[in-house]
Design a protein around this motif. Structure first.
Motif, PDB file in Angstrom:
ATOM      1  N   VAL A 290       0.855  -1.183   0.000  1.00 31.61           N
ATOM      2  CA  VAL A 290       0.000   0.000   0.000  1.00 31.61           C
ATOM      3  C   VAL A 290       0.888   1.228   0.000  1.00 31.61           C
ATOM      4  O   VAL A 290       1.682   1.423   0.931  1.00 31.61           O
ATOM      5  N   ARG A 291       0.777   2.054  -1.026  1.00 38.05           N
ATOM      6  CA  ARG A 291       1.649   3.230  -1.155  1.00 38.05           C
ATOM      7  C   ARG A 291       0.816   4.487  -1.353  1.00 38.05           C
ATOM      8  O   ARG A 291       0.027   4.568  -2.292  1.00 38.05           O
ATOM      9  N   PRO A 292       0.993   5.478  -0.482  1.00 34.43           N
ATOM     10  CA  PRO A 292       0.279   6.743  -0.682  1.00 34.43           C
ATOM     11  C   PRO A 292       0.828   7.481  -1.898  1.00 34.43           C
ATOM     12  O   PRO A 292       1.924   7.188  -2.387  1.00 34.43           O
ATOM     13  N   ALA A 293       0.056   8.426  -2.364  1.00 34.04           N
ATOM     14  CA  ALA A 293       0.499   9.245  -3.493  1.00 34.04           C
ATOM     15  C   ALA A 293       1.792   9.966  -3.125  1.00 34.04           C
ATOM     16  O   ALA A 293       2.035  10.278  -1.965  1.00 34.04           O
ATOM     17  N   SER A 294       2.627  10.225  -4.117  1.00 35.22           N
ATOM     18  CA  SER A 294       3.916  10.860  -3.873  1.00 35.22           C
ATOM     19  C   SER A 294       4.212  11.881  -4.956  1.00 35.22           C
ATOM     20  O   SER A 294       3.641  11.854  -6.048  1.00 35.22           O
ATOM     21  N   LEU A 295       5.147  12.780  -4.631  1.00 37.42           N
ATOM     22  CA  LEU A 295       5.595  13.755  -5.622  1.00 37.42           C
ATOM     23  C   LEU A 295       6.260  13.051  -6.792  1.00 37.42           C
ATOM     24  O   LEU A 295       6.136  13.476  -7.940  1.00 37.42           O
ATOM     25  N   GLU A 296       6.930  11.938  -6.502  1.00 33.61           N
ATOM     26  CA  GLU A 296       7.558  11.168  -7.580  1.00 33.61           C
ATOM     27  C   GLU A 296       6.506  10.683  -8.576  1.00 33.61           C
ATOM     28  O   GLU A 296       6.716  10.735  -9.791  1.00 33.61           O
ATOM     29  N   GLU A 297       5.371  10.212  -8.061  1.00 32.09           N
ATOM     30  CA  GLU A 297       4.299   9.764  -8.949  1.00 32.09           C
ATOM     31  C   GLU A 297       3.791  10.908  -9.822  1.00 32.09           C
ATOM     32  O   GLU A 297       3.540  10.738 -11.014  1.00 32.09           O
ATOM     33  N   ALA A 298       3.637  12.083  -9.212  1.00 29.53           N
ATOM     34  CA  ALA A 298       3.176  13.239  -9.980  1.00 29.53           C
ATOM     35  C   ALA A 298       4.166  13.586 -11.076  1.00 29.53           C
ATOM     36  O   ALA A 298       3.786  13.861 -12.225  1.00 29.53           O
ATOM     37  N   PHE A 299       5.442  13.567 -10.735  1.00 30.98           N
ATOM     38  CA  PHE A 299       6.478  13.911 -11.698  1.00 30.98           C
ATOM     39  C   PHE A 299       6.531  12.894 -12.833  1.00 30.98           C
ATOM     40  O   PHE A 299       6.571  13.249 -14.012  1.00 30.98           O
ATOM     41  N   LEU A 300       6.521  11.619 -12.476  1.00 30.72           N
ATOM     42  CA  LEU A 300       6.599  10.573 -13.493  1.00 30.72           C
ATOM     43  C   LEU A 300       5.359  10.559 -14.371  1.00 30.72           C
ATOM     44  O   LEU A 300       5.447  10.273 -15.571  1.00 30.72           O
ATOM     45  N   ASP A 301       4.215  10.872 -13.791  1.00 28.83           N
ATOM     46  CA  ASP A 301       2.986  10.924 -14.577  1.00 28.83           C
ATOM     47  C   ASP A 301       3.090  11.995 -15.657  1.00 28.83           C
ATOM     48  O   ASP A 301       2.695  11.792 -16.802  1.00 28.83           O
ATOM     49  N   ILE A 302       3.661  13.139 -15.298  1.00 31.25           N
ATOM     50  CA  ILE A 302       3.860  14.222 -16.266  1.00 31.25           C
ATOM     51  C   ILE A 302       4.916  13.829 -17.286  1.00 31.25           C
ATOM     52  O   ILE A 302       4.767  14.061 -18.492  1.00 31.25           O
ATOM     53  N   ALA A 303       5.998  13.206 -16.821  1.00 26.26           N
ATOM     54  CA  ALA A 303       7.073  12.808 -17.724  1.00 26.26           C
ATOM     55  C   ALA A 303       6.603  11.786 -18.751  1.00 26.26           C
ATOM     56  O   ALA A 303       7.047  11.806 -19.908  1.00 26.26           O
ATOM     57  N   ARG A 304       5.682  10.894 -18.340  1.00 26.97           N
ATOM     58  CA  ARG A 304       5.180   9.869 -19.257  1.00 26.97           C
ATOM     59  C   ARG A 304       4.211  10.445 -20.280  1.00 26.97           C
ATOM     60  O   ARG A 304       3.982   9.859 -21.334  1.00 26.97           O
ATOM     61  N   ASP A 305       3.646  11.580 -19.946  1.00 23.13           N
ATOM     62  CA  ASP A 305       2.585  12.150 -20.766  1.00 23.13           C
ATOM     63  C   ASP A 305       3.196  13.000 -21.877  1.00 23.13           C
ATOM     64  O   ASP A 305       3.176  14.224 -21.831  1.00 23.13           O
ATOM     65  N   ALA A 306       3.757  12.354 -22.870  1.00 23.97           N
ATOM     66  CA  ALA A 306       4.506  13.063 -23.908  1.00 23.97           C
ATOM     67  C   ALA A 306       3.647  14.090 -24.635  1.00 23.97           C
ATOM     68  O   ALA A 306       4.110  15.174 -25.003  1.00 23.97           O
TER      69      ALA A 306
END
Length: 316
Positions: A290-306
């Motif tokens: 179980v992992r709470p939301a993180s800044l890393e997730e936000a960053f990677l989500d943007i990075a993946r969204d070409a």
């Protein structure tokens, strides 16, 4: 907050390089007095291009920049004595000692304090007789920071300030930056370390392809991302055996063999309902994570969204 407290104001900022490449595409944000503001971004997102405009090293193609109420390029003489700049690479003469370098730089700074004070502040007080070429990478970053602090600036620009530092040096630098903030210094930094931005900055902006993709406090940016739950279903059970996922608060799911991955904006409710179901069924959810939301997730989500369909301007 009163706009007089907006030490840095950026409105509709564009930067275009020779050949027509638009590195910065109409961004807007502000930084308040005594605030630490972090600019994050994917490679080529426009961080350095933006910071150079704030430092007065170039003029924008269009848009407006104000630092301490002045145009940092057209009114450089009014802005530069009140700011400190730590570049990614200082480029100081390698044969000079630390003390000689600090004295040389102090001669170029209006109202510079005694160099030894700045060197002590960053932990180089015992390395003053060492030549720059003999310093470690982390020590050179400390020297860069010391020189940026010689004029006791009101606004401090830090470009990747802890690159090359070990864990202890990074923590020491964070404490120093926080102390500067607490004394009223306004800090704008760029960093590749998400932990640094999350733990240090009062607010952040994540750049992507020359635009601000998201901005706010670290908690606000993180809250926009779903949390994650993963586990392995026991033999004989299938995804359809779970309670209705929408009823659990699940917004996305995927399955790879026996492995189930769920994403939710209601982590506590989803996890509780899932565990109650497993308890009633008398089964164990192997590999439960179980992992709470993180800044890393936000960053990677943007990075993946070409294609960046979510990208929009923020008045941060």
């Amino acid at each position: 907050m009163d706009t007089d407290e907006h030490v840095i104001e950026v409105t509709g900022l564009h930067r275009v390089y020779e050949g027509g490449f638009e590195a910065v595409r109409g961004i807007s944000f502000h930084v308040d007095r005594g605030e630490i503001f972090a600019l994050l971004g994917t490679n080529g997102a426009g961080k350095t291009s933006t910071v150079e405009l704030l430092e007065g090293l170039a003029s924008p193609a269009s848009g407006r920049v104000r630092v301490l109420g002045h145009d940092p390029y057209a009114e450089r003489a009014l802005v530069r004595p009140r700011t400190g700049v730590m570049l990614q690479e200082g480029g100081f003469p390698s044969e000079l000692t630390v003390a000689e370098t600090a004295r040389m730089w102090a001669g170029c700074v209006s109202g510079a304090r005694p160099p030894h004070e700045a060197l002590e502040q960053v932990g180089l007080g015992r390395r003053t007789d060492v030549r720059v070429k003999q310093l470690s990478g982390g020590e050179r970053r400390r020297l860069d920071l010391a020189l940026a602090l010689l004029g006791e600036p009101e606004v401090l620009f830090l470009d990747e300030p802890t690159t090359g530092l070990d864990a202890e040096g990074r923590r020491d630098t964070w404490e120093l930056v926080r102390a500067l903030r607490d004394r009223g210094t306004t800090v704008l930094l760029t960093t590749h370390y998400l932990e640094e931005a999350e733990g240090l900055a009062d607010r952040i902006a994540i750049l992507h392809e020359g635009r601000i993709a998201t901005a706010g406090t670290p908690a606000e940016v993180t809250a926009a991302q779903p949390s994650r739950i993963s586990f392995d279903l026991p033999a004989g059970y299938f995804l359809g055996d779970l309670p209705p996922l929408a009823g659990l608060g699940v917004c996305e799911h995927e399955m790879d063999g026996r492995a189930v991955r769920l994403r939710t904006h209601e982590l506590q409710r989803t996890a509780t309902e899932l565990l109650l179901w497993a308890h009633r069924a008398g089964i164990e959810l192997a590999g439960l994570d179980v992992r709470p939301a993180s800044l890393e997730e936000a960053f990677l989500d943007i990075a993946r969204d070409a294609a960046a369909p979510r990208t929009k301007e923020y008045a941060a």
